[in-house]
Design a protein around this motif. Structure first.
Motif, short mmCIF file in Angstrom:
data_model
loop_
_atom_site.label_atom_id
_atom_site.label_comp_id
_atom_site.label_asym_id
_atom_site.label_seq_id
_atom_site.Cartn_x
_atom_site.Cartn_y
_atom_site.Cartn_z
N PRO A 2 0.84 -1.19 0.00
CA PRO A 2 0.00 0.00 0.00
C PRO A 2 0.88 1.25 0.00
N SER A 3 0.33 2.33 -0.49
CA SER A 3 1.13 3.54 -0.65
C SER A 3 0.96 4.55 0.48
N ASP A 4 0.08 4.28 1.42
CA ASP A 4 -0.21 5.30 2.42
C ASP A 4 0.49 5.10 3.76
N LEU A 5 0.97 3.92 4.04
CA LEU A 5 1.50 3.64 5.38
C LEU A 5 2.69 4.53 5.73
N PHE A 8 1.40 8.02 6.66
CA PHE A 8 0.75 8.10 7.97
C PHE A 8 1.80 8.16 9.08
N LEU A 9 2.87 7.37 8.97
CA LEU A 9 3.94 7.42 9.96
C LEU A 9 4.61 8.79 9.97
N GLY A 11 3.49 11.66 8.89
CA GLY A 11 2.56 12.69 9.35
C GLY A 11 2.31 12.64 10.84
N ALA A 12 2.12 11.44 11.38
CA ALA A 12 1.82 11.31 12.81
C ALA A 12 2.99 11.75 13.67
N VAL A 13 4.19 11.32 13.32
CA VAL A 13 5.36 11.72 14.11
C VAL A 13 5.61 13.22 13.95
N GLY A 14 5.45 13.73 12.73
CA GLY A 14 5.62 15.17 12.51
C GLY A 14 4.65 16.00 13.33
N GLU A 15 3.39 15.60 13.35
CA GLU A 15 2.38 16.31 14.17
C GLU A 15 2.73 16.25 15.64
N TYR A 16 3.09 15.05 16.12
CA TYR A 16 3.40 14.88 17.53
C TYR A 16 4.56 15.79 17.95
N VAL A 17 5.64 15.76 17.18
CA VAL A 17 6.82 16.56 17.52
C VAL A 17 6.50 18.05 17.43
N ALA A 18 5.74 18.46 16.41
CA ALA A 18 5.39 19.87 16.25
C ALA A 18 4.55 20.38 17.42
N ASN A 106 -3.12 10.57 -1.57
CA ASN A 106 -1.76 10.33 -1.05
C ASN A 106 -0.79 11.42 -1.50
N ALA A 107 -1.00 11.96 -2.69
CA ALA A 107 -0.15 13.07 -3.13
C ALA A 107 -0.39 14.28 -2.22
N GLN A 108 -1.63 14.49 -1.78
CA GLN A 108 -1.91 15.59 -0.85
C GLN A 108 -1.25 15.33 0.49
#
Length: 110
Positions: A2-5, A8-9, A11-18, A106-108
């Motif tokens: 799959p192309s989204d996993l 998601f990783l 994005g989630a870590v980036g959000e958490y750290v930010a 996914n491009a977004q």
């Protein structure tokens, strides 16, 4: 694959750290899966969270790739995993989707 996993990783870590300011998370050691595998994936120099992110980015670019329109390829699933095969279970249609399909969503995310 799959192309989204990977996204998601990342994005989630980036959000958490930010939001938290917890940059120390990036230095935490976390085993890759499967844990018994001693080889590091491409892009990783160690088993830190930062290396998981580097490996995810390398996989997204090198294994998933982009299609002819510059969008992230769909692979065999994206954020809506059924999108590729909802109406046509023909093996040729599935193979064509895996090879050529692109995902606007996914491009977004990328």
């Amino acid at each position: 694959w799959p192309s989204d996993l990977d996204m998601f990783l990342l994005g989630a870590v980036g959000e958490y750290v930010a939001v938290s300011g917890d940059y120390g998370l990036l230095d935490e050691r976390v085993p890759f899966w499967p844990a018994a595998d001693t080889a590091l994936p491409p892009g990783a120099a160690s088993r830190r969270v930062l290396d998981h992110l580097r490996a995810a980015a390398a996989h997204l670019v090198d294994a998933v790739g982009v299609g002819e329109h510059g969008l992230i390829k769909l692979g065999d699933g994206d954020w809506s995993d059924g999108v590729a095969y909802t109406h046509d279970e023909n093996p040729l249609a599935i193979a064509f989707t895996i090879e050529h399909g692109e995902s606007v969503m996914n491009a977004q995310l990328a």
